[in-house]
Design a protein around this motif. Structure first.
Motif, short mmCIF file in Angstrom:
data_model
loop_
_atom_site.label_atom_id
_atom_site.label_comp_id
_atom_site.label_asym_id
_atom_site.label_seq_id
_atom_site.Cartn_x
_atom_site.Cartn_y
_atom_site.Cartn_z
N GLY A 48 0.80 -1.22 0.00
CA GLY A 48 0.00 0.00 0.00
C GLY A 48 0.83 1.27 0.00
O GLY A 48 0.28 2.37 -0.03
N GLY A 49 2.15 1.12 0.07
CA GLY A 49 3.02 2.28 -0.03
C GLY A 49 3.68 2.73 1.26
O GLY A 49 4.37 3.75 1.27
N LEU A 50 3.50 1.98 2.35
CA LEU A 50 4.11 2.38 3.62
C LEU A 50 5.53 1.83 3.73
O LEU A 50 5.82 0.74 3.24
N GLU A 75 -3.56 4.03 2.49
CA GLU A 75 -2.50 3.06 2.25
C GLU A 75 -2.95 1.64 2.62
O GLU A 75 -2.63 0.68 1.93
#
Length: 155
Positions: A48-50, A75
């Protein structure tokens, strides 16, 4: 195509947890299934982009927030979508996900107070997988996983 099992990447020893810690699952059955090539894995938070490491997050109401109050719901939703896509693309029969996580918890999640208190609930990725007909278990439910694999005749 042979049915696979979706697994939280941290259970396989990948350094993707929020604290960069290690939670590898060492149950002999889990290790055997891994050696047999049955697993496809994901960390929904990273997908999710974390980053890793990252601030601890918990579900509070309909949002996912960090201890500092930053909203990371977007995210977590993006990571849940990535987990579902991976499951569908790989003909997944079921999933084994990390208990208590705001993405992967299948029975319990932390309650959003950041006081180490758990409540009944499920993480965002688990909820989406279940909404799409995929059975999800925690790493502490391998007896149930084994029964399900026998039931669906892929053990």
């Amino acid at each position: 195509m042979k049915k696979k099992i979706l697994v939280s990447a941290c259970l396989l020893g990948h350094k993707v947890r929020y604290d960069n810690g290690n939670v590898t699952c060492n149950d002999p059955r889990f290790l055997k299934w891994s050696e047999e090539g049955r697993f496809v894995y994901i960390c929904p938070e990273v997908a999710g982009g974390l980053p890793t490491p990252r601030p601890d997050s918990q579900i509070r109401g309909k949002r996912v927030v960090t201890g500092a109050g930053d909203d990371v719901t977007k995210e977590y939703e993006k990571g849940a979508q990535a987990a579902l896509k991976l499951a569908k693309d790989n003909n997944v029969a079921l999933a084994i996900m990390k208990q208590d996580s705001p993405s992967c918890g299948s029975l319990y999640v932390y309650d959003g107070t950041f006081t180490d208190t758990k409540k009944l609930g499920e993480g965002r990725a688990v909820a989406l997988l279940r909404q799409n007909g995929i059975k999800v278990f925690g790493e502490d439910q391998l007896d149930d996983v084994e029964k399900e694999l026998k039931k669906i005749n892929i053990l």
